[in-house]
Design a protein around this motif. Structure first.
Motif, mmCIF file in Angstrom:
data_model
loop_
_atom_site.group_PDB
_atom_site.id
_atom_site.type_symbol
_atom_site.label_atom_id
_atom_site.label_comp_id
_atom_site.label_asym_id
_atom_site.label_seq_id
_atom_site.Cartn_x
_atom_site.Cartn_y
_atom_site.Cartn_z
ATOM 1 N N CYS A 128 -16.322 11.916 -13.407
ATOM 2 C CA CYS A 128 -16.298 10.965 -15.049
ATOM 3 C C CYS A 128 -18.335 11.194 -15.795
ATOM 4 C CB CYS A 128 -16.374 9.472 -14.424
ATOM 5 S SG CYS A 128 -14.748 8.517 -13.467
ATOM 6 N N ILE A 129 -18.571 10.967 -14.614
ATOM 7 C CA ILE A 129 -19.842 11.663 -15.691
ATOM 8 C C ILE A 129 -20.011 12.489 -16.381
ATOM 9 C CG2 ILE A 129 -22.404 11.751 -15.542
ATOM 10 C CD1 ILE A 129 -22.261 9.820 -12.568
ATOM 11 N N ASP A 130 -19.194 13.685 -15.977
ATOM 12 C CA ASP A 130 -19.355 14.912 -16.307
ATOM 13 C C ASP A 130 -18.190 15.192 -17.803
ATOM 14 O OD1 ASP A 130 -21.085 15.956 -14.407
ATOM 15 O OD2 ASP A 130 -19.654 17.456 -13.725
ATOM 16 N N ASN A 131 -17.488 14.264 -18.185
ATOM 17 C CA ASN A 131 -16.597 14.209 -18.841
ATOM 18 C C ASN A 131 -16.524 12.824 -19.779
ATOM 19 O OD1 ASN A 131 -14.539 16.472 -18.635
ATOM 20 N ND2 ASN A 131 -15.030 15.968 -16.232
ATOM 21 N N ASN A 132 -17.644 12.270 -20.363
ATOM 22 C CA ASN A 132 -17.774 10.986 -20.404
ATOM 23 C C ASN A 132 -16.902 9.905 -20.600
ATOM 24 O OD1 ASN A 132 -20.096 11.757 -21.384
ATOM 25 N ND2 ASN A 132 -18.858 12.919 -23.236
ATOM 26 N N ILE A 133 -16.629 9.850 -19.496
ATOM 27 C CA ILE A 133 -15.040 8.665 -18.850
ATOM 28 C C ILE A 133 -16.336 6.728 -18.671
ATOM 29 C CG2 ILE A 133 -13.780 7.987 -16.943
ATOM 30 C CD1 ILE A 133 -12.851 10.804 -17.491
ATOM 31 N N ALA A 134 -16.243 6.311 -18.860
ATOM 32 C CA ALA A 134 -16.961 4.933 -18.627
ATOM 33 C C ALA A 134 -16.543 4.948 -17.051
ATOM 34 C CB ALA A 134 -16.748 4.024 -19.690
ATOM 35 N N ILE A 135 -17.772 4.222 -16.432
ATOM 36 C CA ILE A 135 -16.800 3.793 -14.957
ATOM 37 C C ILE A 135 -17.756 2.643 -15.587
ATOM 38 C CG2 ILE A 135 -17.463 3.599 -12.581
ATOM 39 C CD1 ILE A 135 -18.358 6.534 -12.762
ATOM 40 N N ILE A 136 -17.338 1.396 -14.900
ATOM 41 C CA ILE A 136 -17.817 -0.002 -15.199
ATOM 42 C C ILE A 136 -17.488 -0.978 -14.287
ATOM 43 C CG2 ILE A 136 -17.956 -1.743 -16.734
ATOM 44 C CD1 ILE A 136 -16.519 -0.555 -18.983
ATOM 45 N N PRO A 137 -18.666 -0.916 -13.624
ATOM 46 C CA PRO A 137 -18.842 -1.929 -12.278
ATOM 47 C C PRO A 137 -18.515 -3.592 -12.508
ATOM 48 C CG PRO A 137 -20.677 -1.018 -13.060
ATOM 49 C CD PRO A 137 -20.020 -0.888 -13.775
ATOM 50 N N GLU A 138 -17.408 -3.921 -11.784
ATOM 51 C CA GLU A 138 -16.598 -5.173 -12.555
ATOM 52 C C GLU A 138 -17.162 -6.271 -11.324
ATOM 53 O OE1 GLU A 138 -13.918 -8.528 -12.345
ATOM 54 O OE2 GLU A 138 -13.570 -7.288 -11.103
ATOM 55 N N THR A 139 -17.045 -7.665 -12.100
ATOM 56 C CA THR A 139 -17.793 -8.519 -10.966
ATOM 57 C C THR A 139 -16.650 -9.119 -10.366
ATOM 58 O OG1 THR A 139 -17.807 -10.348 -13.413
ATOM 59 C CG2 THR A 139 -19.830 -8.801 -13.369
ATOM 60 N N SER A 140 -16.745 -9.002 -9.441
ATOM 61 C CA SER A 140 -15.585 -9.971 -8.388
ATOM 62 C C SER A 140 -16.723 -9.398 -7.134
ATOM 63 C CB SER A 140 -14.414 -8.659 -8.207
ATOM 64 O OG SER A 140 -14.596 -7.954 -7.803
ATOM 65 N N SER A 141 -15.782 -9.809 -5.978
ATOM 66 C CA SER A 141 -16.708 -10.668 -5.098
ATOM 67 C C SER A 141 -16.775 -9.373 -4.118
ATOM 68 C CB SER A 141 -15.624 -11.357 -4.608
ATOM 69 O OG SER A 141 -14.151 -11.074 -3.911
ATOM 70 N N ASN A 142 -15.583 -7.801 -4.743
ATOM 71 C CA ASN A 142 -15.367 -6.963 -3.881
ATOM 72 C C ASN A 142 -17.645 -6.309 -4.913
ATOM 73 O OD1 ASN A 142 -15.662 -4.379 -3.773
ATOM 74 N ND2 ASN A 142 -13.071 -4.299 -4.300
ATOM 75 N N ILE A 143 -18.035 -5.915 -4.153
ATOM 76 C CA ILE A 143 -19.309 -5.013 -4.548
ATOM 77 C C ILE A 143 -18.838 -3.725 -5.651
ATOM 78 C CG2 ILE A 143 -20.971 -6.522 -3.571
ATOM 79 C CD1 ILE A 143 -21.665 -3.768 -1.812
ATOM 80 N N PHE A 153 0.848 -1.211 0.162
ATOM 81 C CA PHE A 153 -0.377 -0.113 -0.024
ATOM 82 C C PHE A 153 0.460 0.868 0.268
ATOM 83 C CE2 PHE A 153 -2.464 3.733 1.902
ATOM 84 C CZ PHE A 153 -3.501 3.794 2.169
ATOM 85 N N LYS A 154 0.761 1.799 -1.555
ATOM 86 C CA LYS A 154 1.147 3.359 -1.788
ATOM 87 C C LYS A 154 0.980 4.641 -0.870
ATOM 88 C CE LYS A 154 4.919 5.711 -3.136
ATOM 89 N NZ LYS A 154 6.775 5.646 -2.520
ATOM 90 N N GLY A 155 -0.677 4.782 -1.609
ATOM 91 C CA GLY A 155 -1.294 5.243 -1.502
ATOM 92 C C GLY A 155 -2.813 5.779 -2.452
ATOM 93 N N LEU A 156 -3.729 6.571 -1.662
ATOM 94 C CA LEU A 156 -4.852 6.255 -2.219
ATOM 95 C C LEU A 156 -5.157 7.515 -2.842
ATOM 96 C CD1 LEU A 156 -7.498 4.260 -2.338
ATOM 97 C CD2 LEU A 156 -8.089 4.780 -0.681
ATOM 98 N N VAL A 157 -5.319 8.063 -3.768
ATOM 99 C CA VAL A 157 -6.641 9.032 -4.439
ATOM 100 C C VAL A 157 -7.749 8.956 -4.891
ATOM 101 C CG1 VAL A 157 -4.387 9.947 -5.409
ATOM 102 C CG2 VAL A 157 -6.070 8.793 -6.493
ATOM 103 N N LYS A 158 -8.918 10.195 -4.546
ATOM 104 C CA LYS A 158 -10.123 10.198 -4.816
ATOM 105 C C LYS A 158 -10.599 11.094 -6.299
ATOM 106 C CE LYS A 158 -11.622 13.104 -1.686
ATOM 107 N NZ LYS A 158 -12.746 13.139 -0.190
ATOM 108 N N VAL A 159 -11.717 10.726 -6.436
ATOM 109 C CA VAL A 159 -12.143 11.234 -7.794
ATOM 110 C C VAL A 159 -13.807 11.465 -7.243
ATOM 111 C CG1 VAL A 159 -12.155 12.127 -10.124
ATOM 112 C CG2 VAL A 159 -9.717 10.817 -9.347
ATOM 113 N N LYS A 160 -13.869 12.631 -7.981
ATOM 114 C CA LYS A 160 -15.541 12.410 -6.973
ATOM 115 C C LYS A 160 -16.202 11.371 -8.953
ATOM 116 C CE LYS A 160 -15.998 16.505 -4.198
ATOM 117 N NZ LYS A 160 -17.215 15.880 -3.078
ATOM 118 N N ALA A 161 -17.003 11.016 -8.723
ATOM 119 C CA ALA A 161 -18.041 10.492 -9.780
ATOM 120 C C ALA A 161 -18.524 10.984 -10.858
ATOM 121 C CB ALA A 161 -19.548 9.371 -9.493
ATOM 122 N N ASN A 162 -19.215 12.150 -10.613
ATOM 123 C CA ASN A 162 -19.084 13.248 -11.192
ATOM 124 C C ASN A 162 -18.380 14.146 -12.373
ATOM 125 O OD1 ASN A 162 -18.602 15.044 -9.535
ATOM 126 N ND2 ASN A 162 -19.378 16.772 -10.034
#
Length: 112
Positions: free
Chosen positions: A54-69, A43-52
């Protein structure tokens, strides 16, 4: 990270999509703890970006089918094209560092 401690666009340039976790209304401290447990010594670090961003810039957020919801991947579009430079720059400029441990090496010696 750049010389000011900010993420660069390189963080968001991955051929197989950028692996992310959505916050799912979780407390930020819980998210950081979860990542530290998952990645342990890597673990080196973590950044956050608001979902909007991505949405406002037409960046696709695709849920991944894994055990992590909360897990998803971000791409240029729904066809899973890797992010282009402009969208990677937008994400870098819009991101906030929430955890950073500079003493952790980017590459660990596997024999140590």
């Amino acid at each position: 990270m750049d010389e000011k401690g900010r993420p660069t666009s390189a963080l968001f340039k991955q051929d197989n999509g950028v692996s992310v976790d959505r916050d799912g209304d979780r407390d930020e401290k819980i998210i950081i703890k979860t990542f530290k447990e998952r990645f342990d010594k890597r673990f080196k670090g973590l950044v956050k970006v608001k979902a909007n961003v991505c949405i406002d810039n037409n960046i696709a957020i695709i849920p991944e089918t894994s055990s992590n919801i909360y897990h998803a991947e971000i791409f240029e579009n729904e066809d899973k094209v890797p992010l282009g430079q402009l969208k990677a720059l937008i994400l870098a400029d819009s991101s906030d560092v929430v955890a950073y441990e500079p003493e952790v090496k980017w590459v660990q010696n596997q024999f140590m």
